[in-house]
Write a protein that holds these residues in place. Structure first.
Motif, PDB file in Angstrom:
ATOM      1  N   GLY A 193      40.108  46.866  41.955  1.00  0.00           N
ATOM      2  CA  GLY A 193      39.183  45.821  42.374  1.00  0.00           C
ATOM      3  C   GLY A 193      37.810  46.010  41.750  1.00  0.00           C
ATOM      4  O   GLY A 193      37.185  45.054  41.268  1.00  0.00           O
ATOM      5  N   ALA A 194      37.326  47.275  41.721  1.00  0.00           N
ATOM      6  CA  ALA A 194      36.038  47.554  41.102  1.00  0.00           C
ATOM      7  C   ALA A 194      36.107  47.358  39.592  1.00  0.00           C
ATOM      8  O   ALA A 194      35.158  46.871  38.975  1.00  0.00           O
ATOM      9  CB  ALA A 194      35.610  48.981  41.437  1.00  0.00           C
ATOM     10  N   GLU A 214      35.925  43.600  38.935  1.00  0.00           N
ATOM     11  CA  GLU A 214      34.590  43.049  39.123  1.00  0.00           C
ATOM     12  C   GLU A 214      33.639  43.481  38.011  1.00  0.00           C
ATOM     13  O   GLU A 214      32.764  42.712  37.599  1.00  0.00           O
ATOM     14  CB  GLU A 214      34.038  43.495  40.486  1.00  0.00           C
ATOM     15  N   SER A 215      33.808  44.710  37.524  1.00  0.00           N
ATOM     16  CA  SER A 215      32.898  45.199  36.481  1.00  0.00           C
ATOM     17  C   SER A 215      33.095  44.468  35.165  1.00  0.00           C
ATOM     18  O   SER A 215      32.202  44.460  34.320  1.00  0.00           O
ATOM     19  CB  SER A 215      33.105  46.701  36.273  1.00  0.00           C
ATOM     20  N   ARG A 275      33.982  41.109  34.902  1.00  0.00           N
ATOM     21  CA  ARG A 275      33.771  39.667  34.966  1.00  0.00           C
ATOM     22  C   ARG A 275      32.569  39.267  34.106  1.00  0.00           C
ATOM     23  O   ARG A 275      31.593  40.009  34.028  1.00  0.00           O
ATOM     24  CB  ARG A 275      33.547  39.231  36.427  1.00  0.00           C
ATOM     25  N   THR A 300      46.165  38.485  40.949  1.00  0.00           N
ATOM     26  CA  THR A 300      44.718  38.713  40.998  1.00  0.00           C
ATOM     27  C   THR A 300      44.210  39.305  39.688  1.00  0.00           C
ATOM     28  O   THR A 300      43.176  38.881  39.153  1.00  0.00           O
ATOM     29  CB  THR A 300      44.375  39.646  42.165  1.00  0.00           C
ATOM     30  N   GLY A 340      42.121  36.634  38.048  1.00  0.00           N
ATOM     31  CA  GLY A 340      40.817  36.863  38.656  1.00  0.00           C
ATOM     32  C   GLY A 340      40.734  36.436  40.096  1.00  0.00           C
ATOM     33  O   GLY A 340      39.673  36.574  40.722  1.00  0.00           O
ATOM     34  N   ARG A 341      41.839  35.936  40.678  1.00  0.00           N
ATOM     35  CA  ARG A 341      41.826  35.510  42.073  1.00  0.00           C
ATOM     36  C   ARG A 341      43.229  35.668  42.652  1.00  0.00           C
ATOM     37  O   ARG A 341      44.231  35.573  41.936  1.00  0.00           O
ATOM     38  CB  ARG A 341      41.386  34.049  42.196  1.00  0.00           C
ATOM     39  N   SER A 368      36.145  47.537  46.361  1.00  0.00           N
ATOM     40  CA  SER A 368      36.168  46.209  45.771  1.00  0.00           C
ATOM     41  C   SER A 368      35.940  45.169  46.835  1.00  0.00           C
ATOM     42  O   SER A 368      36.005  45.449  48.022  1.00  0.00           O
ATOM     43  CB  SER A 368      37.514  45.972  45.087  1.00  0.00           C
ATOM     44  N   PRO A 369      35.659  43.895  46.449  1.00  0.00           N
ATOM     45  CA  PRO A 369      35.314  42.884  47.447  1.00  0.00           C
ATOM     46  C   PRO A 369      36.392  42.648  48.466  1.00  0.00           C
ATOM     47  O   PRO A 369      36.124  42.250  49.574  1.00  0.00           O
ATOM     48  CB  PRO A 369      35.086  41.623  46.599  1.00  0.00           C
TER      49      PRO A 369
END
Length: 622
Positions: free
Chosen positions: A98-99, A102-103, A105, A211, A215-216, A309-310
């Motif tokens: 997850g991290a 995000e890093s 994006r 995901t 990205g989702r 992660s989020p």
């Protein structure tokens, strides 16, 4: 607790994460002189929490795989007069997926990279499933990508033992209690969390891969909305979110099979998923250096819990990652496999761990692929060297085939959720969603329209009075649709309870029918009691079948379909009462019209809901 020493051995130096069951600390093992991660549970007033924590130790301690966190120690200690339990695991440097996602994006990992990670995740899952253990919370925050490029699965603390013969298999979660992260939960985990097998983890793996590739997650929403979408919605194609990317088309059938609503439509084992991933050809370009680069791009160094992660749940930081049991070179935290004789040519980083480290994992249950020795005619290895190697890198699973394999068949399409009159009831089956709310409003509007038209046509009331009656009918229609949907819901209510509700409902309906007969005909009879019983039985049986038909016809969720069916049934009762009271069609004469109104209004409202749903969806990107 900083500076405390547990059991005279583990000195806590720095907190690195926290969760629903306790805290994760960086600590020093003073007996051996190494850095470890210690997960501490301090609030153990409830026996269930302490038992679950102890079970985590037994579960994780039974697993041996380079792709699963390995437990070093477990114990109980007194800290400042307070009793605590603790787990000790190796502290490994890296970041969870997850991290990593995000890093990067707005960029996303390449399909080849994702396939490389997924094969290693499957290796860890196959080991756990072979031991009869379901993880229950596969998600980006629980998968660590180490600096060496190794993928490890974290936090088996909520795993449920499947083996009924083991003393550790007691289910401490309680019947119907859901454990997991809603964005990644399987349909059966929502419906019947006490009865799961390994295919639930494979559904979560499908959500995880979706995901990473797009990205989702495949389904999004707040609260219970996302749970309802897992139960009934079909995920959009990968290319909808990421058009024009090579490799997604090859992975589409596999992701769709993993996200099938029915577990029988998914691959049977994690080994099967790994084999299909390898046969897809997407990961052929995923070199070890590429995987190591992914880990190296995460600048933050620490335990897995250090950078949540989020989508991480409160207990996502279940500690750092342990030392793998595979043979290693010098005693450093970086695992180096010995099963690979030809390291990947990575000029930027000489670390031989760049090659997939899953080669040393033994598996007792393998897919139906030949196990003959790999000859020169085998497909290209996952790490292509400039020349054909004499000893190709070992894969975590047998190579696809010695000759060119036929294309893997596409997994069977997901079967839709069904409503059956006698199906087994489970908790959380009647989850509310946006479409359920819309169906409730449509139910009220339909009842108001029908009541208003009939009252205006059959009575001398003026428009003001008719409008007031229509407003009241709207509210009554919304409430009755909800009540009857709850009473006759085959997912939320057991059959015996629905049957008793049917008998109980006979009396108020019979009394109401008798009163209408008295007002319309001047006499009463007991005929309305059996007629009311028939009407209630029709709602319990034909109403469920009609809802199932609406789901198939308009692709709407089960709860919304049941609301519309019960709204039609309510409208039929209203029409029958008004026709019996104000027209010559007394009693049985109004019954066919009432039945027609039931079916036609349910179909009309279902079509309206389906059109509104299609109109509210965003158009796919050009």
């Amino acid at each position: 607790m900083r500076g405390e020493t547990l059991d005279g051995r583990y000195r806590l130096t720095e907190p690195i994460g926290s969760g629903g069951m306790g805290q994760v600390w960086r600590a020093e093992d003073e007996r051996i002189g190494r850095e470890v991660a210690v997960k501490v549970l301090s609030r153990i007033d409830e026996d269930t929490s302490a038992s679950r924590f102890a079970r985590e130790a037994r579960v994780v301690g039974r697993l041996s795989s380079p792709h699963i966190v390995t437990l070093h120690d477990f114990g109980e200690a007194q800290v400042a007069g307070e009793r605590v339990l603790y787990l000790v695991m190796e502290h490994l440097k890296g970041r969870d997926l997850g991290a990593v996602l995000e890093s990067r994006r707005p960029e996303l990992p390449s399909p080849a990279e994702v396939v490389g990670w997924a094969v290693e995740i499957c290796a860890g899952l196959e080991t756990a499933h072979g031991a009869g253990i379901v993880h229950r919370d596969i998600k980006p925050a629980n998968v660590l990508l180490t600096e060496s490029g190794t993928v490890k699965i974290l936090d088996f603390g909520i795993a449920r033992l499947l083996s009924v013969t083991s003393s550790a298999a007691a289910d401490l979660t309680g019947t119907g209690f859901m454990i997991g992260t809603p964005l990644y939960m399987s349909p059966e985990q929502i419906r019947a969390p006490e009865v799961l097998d390994s295919r639930s983890d494979l559904y979560s793996l499908g959500c995880l891969l979706h995901t990473l590739l797009t990205g989702r997650p495949p389904f999004t929403g707040a609260g219970t909305t996302v749970l309802a979408r897992h139960l009934s919605d079909v995920p959009e194609p990968l290319s909808t979110h990421r058009p024009g990317v090579a490799g997604l088309a090859e992975l589409e059938p596999l992701i769709g099979g993993l996200l099938a609503k029915d577990p029988d439509d998914r691959p049977a084992h994690a080994a099967d998923v790994a084999r299909l991933l390898l046969e897809s050809g997407v990961g052929d370009s995923a070199s070890g250096s590429g995987r190591r680069g992914a880990a190296g791009s995460s600048a933050g160094v620490g335990a897995a819990a250090a950078a949540p992660s989020p989508d991480a749940s409160p207990d996502a930081s279940s500690g750092s990652v342990p030392e793998p049991p595979a043979p290693m070179s010098p005693p450093t935290p970086t695992p180096t496999p010995t099963a690979v004789s030809t390291p990947a040519p990575a000029p930027a980083a000489p670390d031989p761990a760049a090659v997939t480290v899953t080669g040393s994992v033994p598996y007792a249950r393998l897919p139906e692929a030949p196990t003959a020795p790999v000859a020169a005619a085998t497909p290209p290895p996952a790490t292509p060297p400039p020349a054909a190697p004499t000893t190709p890198p070992a894969a975590p699973f047998p190579p696809p085939f010695a000759t060119a394999p036929a294309p893997a068949p596409a997994p069977a399409p997901a079967r839709r959720q069904r409503l059956r009159i006698t199906q087994r009831a489970v908790r959380n089956g009647g989850t509310a969603s946006t479409r359920s709310v819309a169906a409730t409003w449509l139910a009220g509007a339909g009842t108001a329209l029908i009541t208003g038209v009939l009252v205006f046509a059959l009575t001398p009331l003026d428009l003001g009075a008719v409008a007031l009656i229509a407003v009241g009918s709207c509210l009554a229609g919304m409430g009755s649709a909800q009540v009857f949907a709850d009473i006759f819901n085959p997912v939320g209510q057991p059959f015996g309870k629905r049957l008793s509700s049917t008998v109980a409902l006979m009396f108020p309906l019979g009394i109401g029918g008798t009163a209408i007969q008295q007002a319309a005909e001047g006499h009463t009879s007991l005929v309305f009691l059996p007629l009311s019983l028939c009407a209630s039985a029709a709602a319990m049986t034909l109403g469920v079948l009609l809802a199932d038909g609406l789901m198939a016809l308009f692709r709407i969720p089960a709860r919304a379909a049941l609301l519309l069916s019960m709204s039609g049934w309510t409208n039929g009762l209203v029409v029958w009462a008004l026709l019996t009271y104000r027209t010559p069609l007394h009693g049985m004469g109004a019954l066919p019209i009432a039945c027609a109104v039931w079916g036609l209004t349910a179909l009309a409202l279902g079509r309206l809901l389906a059109r509104a749903d299609r109109g509210s969806r965003p158009a796919p990107p050009a």
